[in-house]
Write a protein that holds these residues in place. Structure first.
Motif, mmCIF file in Angstrom:
data_model
loop_
_atom_site.group_PDB
_atom_site.id
_atom_site.type_symbol
_atom_site.label_atom_id
_atom_site.label_comp_id
_atom_site.label_asym_id
_atom_site.label_seq_id
_atom_site.Cartn_x
_atom_site.Cartn_y
_atom_site.Cartn_z
ATOM 1 N N VAL A 82 0.840 -1.210 0.000
ATOM 2 C CA VAL A 82 0.000 0.000 0.000
ATOM 3 C C VAL A 82 0.870 1.253 0.000
ATOM 4 O O VAL A 82 0.655 2.193 -0.768
ATOM 5 C CB VAL A 82 -0.943 -0.003 1.220
ATOM 6 C CG1 VAL A 82 -1.602 1.370 1.380
ATOM 7 C CG2 VAL A 82 -2.014 -1.076 1.062
ATOM 8 N N LEU A 83 1.902 1.269 0.868
ATOM 9 C CA LEU A 83 2.780 2.435 0.944
ATOM 10 C C LEU A 83 3.537 2.642 -0.366
ATOM 11 O O LEU A 83 3.693 3.773 -0.838
ATOM 12 C CB LEU A 83 3.764 2.268 2.107
ATOM 13 C CG LEU A 83 3.148 2.355 3.513
ATOM 14 C CD1 LEU A 83 4.195 1.993 4.566
ATOM 15 C CD2 LEU A 83 2.599 3.752 3.776
ATOM 16 N N VAL A 84 4.003 1.546 -0.974
ATOM 17 C CA VAL A 84 4.733 1.645 -2.240
ATOM 18 C C VAL A 84 3.831 2.201 -3.328
ATOM 19 O O VAL A 84 4.206 3.104 -4.088
ATOM 20 C CB VAL A 84 5.296 0.267 -2.647
ATOM 21 C CG1 VAL A 84 5.798 0.299 -4.088
ATOM 22 C CG2 VAL A 84 6.434 -0.144 -1.726
ATOM 23 N N ARG A 85 2.608 1.676 -3.424
ATOM 24 C CA ARG A 85 1.696 2.118 -4.480
ATOM 25 C C ARG A 85 1.253 3.568 -4.289
ATOM 26 O O ARG A 85 1.113 4.320 -5.258
ATOM 27 C CB ARG A 85 0.487 1.192 -4.544
ATOM 28 C CG ARG A 85 0.870 -0.230 -4.948
ATOM 29 C CD ARG A 85 -0.344 -1.113 -5.139
ATOM 30 N NE ARG A 85 0.053 -2.518 -5.295
ATOM 31 C CZ ARG A 85 -0.770 -3.485 -5.678
ATOM 32 N NH1 ARG A 85 -2.034 -3.201 -5.932
ATOM 33 N NH2 ARG A 85 -0.348 -4.728 -5.795
ATOM 34 N N GLU A 86 1.017 3.947 -3.036
ATOM 35 C CA GLU A 86 0.656 5.335 -2.772
ATOM 36 C C GLU A 86 1.821 6.270 -3.093
ATOM 37 O O GLU A 86 1.626 7.375 -3.612
ATOM 38 C CB GLU A 86 0.221 5.498 -1.312
ATOM 39 C CG GLU A 86 -1.122 4.875 -0.994
ATOM 40 C CD GLU A 86 -2.237 5.466 -1.835
ATOM 41 O OE1 GLU A 86 -2.367 6.706 -1.874
ATOM 42 O OE2 GLU A 86 -2.977 4.698 -2.493
ATOM 43 N N ALA A 87 3.041 5.831 -2.783
ATOM 44 C CA ALA A 87 4.225 6.635 -3.107
ATOM 45 C C ALA A 87 4.379 6.770 -4.622
ATOM 46 O O ALA A 87 4.705 7.849 -5.132
ATOM 47 C CB ALA A 87 5.473 6.000 -2.502
ATOM 48 N N GLU A 88 4.114 5.678 -5.349
ATOM 49 C CA GLU A 88 4.178 5.732 -6.812
ATOM 50 C C GLU A 88 3.100 6.661 -7.364
ATOM 51 O O GLU A 88 3.338 7.421 -8.304
ATOM 52 C CB GLU A 88 4.003 4.323 -7.386
ATOM 53 C CG GLU A 88 5.205 3.413 -7.155
ATOM 54 C CD GLU A 88 4.965 1.998 -7.659
ATOM 55 O OE1 GLU A 88 3.782 1.653 -7.902
ATOM 56 O OE2 GLU A 88 5.945 1.244 -7.797
#
Length: 283
Positions: A82-88
């Motif tokens: 979730v954090l990776v996708r939100e950062a992307e």
């Protein structure tokens, strides 16, 4: 009837065609974006991924994960995704040097893994050895003792003290009783010039590899201070023979071939890109 005629005329108008195409593209883009958004909001923890995460957990914990542990593993994985996708989505990593370097390292690792060379035949290995024989030759080595003189202790009088110690050594005094305590050793055995350079610096190494054996040298400087050096023995450089070091040669060949294959693979990847170098302030 009049309305139908107007519609027919409108559909024959190029402007109407343009507008309809535009509306169709907008609709397609909207549908695709929604689809991508739904896909991007689905986090799948596959069986293979769960096995990989469990193995990593077991290597750290020293035991297999329980049901509660597995749920914790899943929770951590989901949170990370979730954090990776939100950062992307926010574009946080677009210009992040550390992230770019890490991705480049992982890709470099993949390219390196695909660049392993097959084992050579004995004939191929021997031919390569003959072409690279100098890499395996034993360098000249020297054994020496030295009398150390500290600049902190003697200051501006160090040259005078060194001359006095040199006269005493040449006159037969016990060299171990002369000079000052040294942080490293006072005698060294069979060192190549590269190792002497590492220990004392290039100027010191170059100087002692020009000395003859059995005589005390004039003062030689290093990063530590001054040294009076006596060469004890000189082991001449020797050519390498293939058979005794065959395994070492094979390892060096493998490294050389893999390096060449990796560079070729990287060049092939680079060739698929157009490189534009914009002018800087210096131009």
């Amino acid at each position: 009837m009049k309305a139908i005629t107007i519609l027919k005329k409108a559909f024959r108008d190029p402007i109407t065609h343009f507008v309809l195409i535009g509306l169709a593209l907008v609709a397609i883009n909207h549908i695709w974006s929604n689809y991508q958004g739904e896909q991007g909001r689905t986090i799948t923890v596959s069986a293979a991924e769960m096995d990989r995460l469990s193995a990593l957990w077991a290597n750290t914990a020293g035991r297999l994960p329980t049901g509660e542990d597995r749920q914790q593993i899943i929770d951590q994985y989901v949170q990370q995704q979730v954090l990776v996708r939100e950062a992307e989505r926010l574009g946080l990593g677009d210009e992040d040097t550390i992230i770019q370097r890490r991705l480049a390292q992982k890709m470099d690792f993949l390219v390196s893994g695909e660049s392993k060379a097959a084992n050579p035949s004995d004939a191929e290995l021997k031919t390569w050895f003959e072409q690279n024989r100098d890499k395996f030759a034993a360098p000249e080595r020297r054994s020496f003792v030295h009398i150390y003189l500290s600049p902190e202790k003697h200051g501006g009088a160090i040259e005078t003290v060194a001359a006095s110690a040199l006269n005493a050594a040449k006159s037969g005094a016990d060299w171990k009783s002369l000079g000052d305590p040294f942080i490293q050793k006072r005698s060294y055995a069979a060192l190549p010039e590269s190792e002497v350079t590492r220990l004392f610096g290039p100027d010191f190494a170059s100087a002692i590899f020009k000395l003859e054996a059995g005589q005390w040298s004039p003062p030689i400087g290093s990063a530590f201070g001054l040294h009076l050096v006596r060469i004890e023995t000189i082991d001449d450089a020797a050519e390498a023979n293939f058979e005794p070091i065959k395994a070492e040669v094979a390892a060096a060949w493998q490294e050389d071939q893999s390096s060449k294959a990796k560079q070729a693979a990287l060049q092939e990847l680079v060739s698929g890109y157009d490189v534009v170098i914009e002018g800087g302030k210096g131009e």
